[in-house]
Design an enzyme around this catalytic site. Structure first.
Site, PDB file in Angstrom:
ATOM      1  N   SER A  99      49.970  39.373  42.253  1.00 15.46           N
ATOM      2  CA  SER A  99      48.727  40.052  41.877  1.00 15.46           C
ATOM      3  C   SER A  99      48.999  41.224  40.943  1.00 15.46           C
ATOM      4  O   SER A  99      49.614  41.044  39.902  1.00 15.46           O
ATOM      5  CB  SER A  99      47.979  40.468  43.139  1.00 15.46           C
ATOM      6  OG  SER A  99      46.702  40.936  42.776  1.00 15.46           O
ATOM      7  N   ASP A 159      42.627  41.481  36.842  1.00 15.68           N
ATOM      8  CA  ASP A 159      43.998  41.748  37.269  1.00 15.68           C
ATOM      9  C   ASP A 159      44.815  40.483  36.954  1.00 15.68           C
ATOM     10  O   ASP A 159      44.265  39.480  36.517  1.00 15.68           O
ATOM     11  CB  ASP A 159      44.026  42.169  38.752  1.00 15.68           C
ATOM     12  CG  ASP A 159      43.863  41.008  39.703  1.00 15.68           C
ATOM     13  OD1 ASP A 159      43.189  40.027  39.334  1.00 15.68           O
ATOM     14  OD2 ASP A 159      44.412  41.067  40.824  1.00 15.68           O
ATOM     15  N   ASP A 218      41.641  37.592  40.538  1.00 13.48           N
ATOM     16  CA  ASP A 218      40.704  37.639  41.661  1.00 13.48           C
ATOM     17  C   ASP A 218      39.910  38.944  41.674  1.00 13.48           C
ATOM     18  O   ASP A 218      39.042  39.134  42.516  1.00 13.48           O
ATOM     19  CB  ASP A 218      41.383  37.379  43.017  1.00 13.48           C
ATOM     20  CG  ASP A 218      42.573  38.263  43.265  1.00 13.48           C
ATOM     21  OD1 ASP A 218      42.789  39.212  42.486  1.00 13.48           O
ATOM     22  OD2 ASP A 218      43.301  38.000  44.240  1.00 13.48           O
TER      23      ASP A 218
HETATM   24 MG    MG Z   1      44.833  39.916  42.461  1.00 11.40          MG
END
Ligand code: MG
Length: 450
Positions: free
Chosen positions: A97, A242, A246
């Site tokens: 992430s 990002d 998400d």
């Molecule tokens: Mg993320």
């Protein structure tokens, strides 16, 4: 393996230290065994270590007989959606992430297309530990890999098929959208989605290189370049993601970043206008959504921090929309995960229906000031949240994740980190001065505690 961070839905670490191919193989074998060696969907974000991690992952899954469907580079929510669409027994997203580039991680998805919860992760950890002991005796199997390039297109179609998205009308509006994908996985999907919605895409950092040209989180202080770009190019809206797509943050047509909390607030207001029902969000999410929910006479359910908690609560209460204040929007009608491409479509539809520029639309929402910070603990310092709670008997109290104290129009949420010697403090109040005072007050209390 001690320095790996094992969380609710996955495992992460630095690829130059603990998150080695050996570790990835052990986890993927454990996961493959947990799902009984059946069909598993995998996908990854763009970070440079992704390809190496992918090979280790495939090797592990194949050695326990899995039938792997490899989506290649795609948003994390695409992996979750395709687990359901392809009727798989599970899925794994290779992504750290918003963590810096030297990190990577595996996030595990169950057969229902939601991330694993704590109990399932614990079961996996037992299996990981068993693998190092019984590896030789278990023998080896030979699974298969199929490359499946339709994942992103199917995800786009699923979004366009939602009743609340009127594709034709959005197309007619011909929005000019400045898009900053931070050279992450969103680059593989969002330009295409916007084109299908008839938008003129003004791309900024929409390459698949995985080299992040700004801070990876779509928080206001990382969006200076996008703000300038929106002004220079005369865009109707700026959108920032990002690296694993998400989370979504917005910049209005004047170049002002709205702050990541605004994305969920706008999405909640839009969805409730279509469909009334419960809302769920974590305890640290802005109270803007409480004000909006009151307008519509529906309840907001608060959960511990962590996407899976919000997803499960939405499922339990039959929620219509929810997510996290960090820009993560969940629409259960589509699936139980934060989905930035979905949020892109919801926001454009809302802009269209409101007939307002984003700046005016956002100004209809209540405005609050939030401060998120942390206190580093001294060696062996214990923080006694119980005594902080007892000193504030007039406040509303929630102790499901750390301590949250709530008053009219302001709150503080205090959480000890599970992995570092720090305490996080998040406050929200009606204005900057009040928020700063609240923050400093509780920071003092924590410094003095223990
Ligand atoms: Mg993320």
């Amino acid at each position: 393996m001690k320095e790996l961070m094992i969380g609710v839905s996955g495992v992460r670490g630095r690829i130059d230290r603990d998150f080695t191919p050996r570790v990835i193989i052990a986890f993927s074998q454990a996961f493959g065994r947990l799902i009984g060696g059946r069909k598993v969907v995998v996908g990854r974000d763009t970070r440079p270590s992704g390809e190496m991690c992918r090979h280790a992952l495939l090797s592990g899954l194949l050695s326990v007989g899995c039938e792997v469907v490899d989506l290649g580079i795609c948003p994390t929510p695409t992996v979750l959606l395709m687990v359901k669409e392809l009727d798989a027994s599970g899925g794994i997203a290779i992504t750290a992430s918003h963590n810096p580039i030297e990190w990577n991680a595996l996030k595990f998805v169950g057969a229902d297309g939601a991330f694993l919860g704590r109990a399932e992760m614990e079961k996996m950890m037992e299996s990981v530990r068993a693998i190092s002991e019984d590896d030789r005796s278990r023998g080896i199997e030979f699974g298969t890999v199929t490359h499946f390039s339709e994942g992103v297109d199917q995800h786009i179609q699923a979004i366009l098929d939602l009743d609340m998205i009127d594709v034709k009308r959005v197309q007619e509006k011909k929005f000019r959208v400045a898009l900053d994908c931070v050279n992450g996985a969103g680059s593989a999907m969002v330009p295409k989605l916007l084109a299908k919605l008839g938008c003129e895409v003004l791309p900024l950092h929409c390459e698949l290189s995985g080299f992040f040209p700004r801070g990876a989180e779509p928080v206001a202080e990382n969006l200076e370049e996008l703000s300038k770009f929106v002004r220079e190019r005369g865009a109707d809206i700026g959108m920032a993601l990002d690296p694993d797509a998400d989370r979504l943050a917005l910049v209005d047509e004047t170049g002002r970043p709205l702050g990541e909390e605004m994305t969920l607030a706008l999405a909640v207001r839009f969805v409730l206008g279509k469909k009334r029902g419960p809302v769920a969000a974590n305890l640290s999410t802005s109270m803007m959504i409480d004000v909006i929910a009151r307008e519509y006479g529906v309840e907001v359910h608060r959960t511990p921090v962590g996407e899976i908690h919000v997803a499960r609560r939405l499922e339990e209460v039959g929620g219509v929309v929810g997510g996290e204040g960090n820009g993560g929007v969940i629409l259960p009608e589509l699936h139980l995960t934060r989905d930035a491409p979905l949020a892109v479509a919801l926001i454009l539809q809302y802009l269209l229906e409101s007939g307002l520029p984003l700046n005016s639309l956002a100004s209809q929402l209540p405005s609050y000031e939030m401060i998120k910070g942390k206190v580093e603990l001294r060696e062996r310092q214990e923080v006694d949240l119980g005594s902080i709670r007892d000193a504030h008997s007039g406040a509303g109290i929630d102790e499901t994740d750390g301590l949250k104290l709530m008053w009219d129009n302001e709150w503080v949420h205090i959480r000890k980190s599970g992995t570092e010697p720090i305490v996080r403090i998040i406050v929200e109040a009606e204005n900057k001065e009040r928020a700063a005072r609240l923050f400093n007050d509780f920071r003092e209390k924590i410094v003095r505690s223990g």
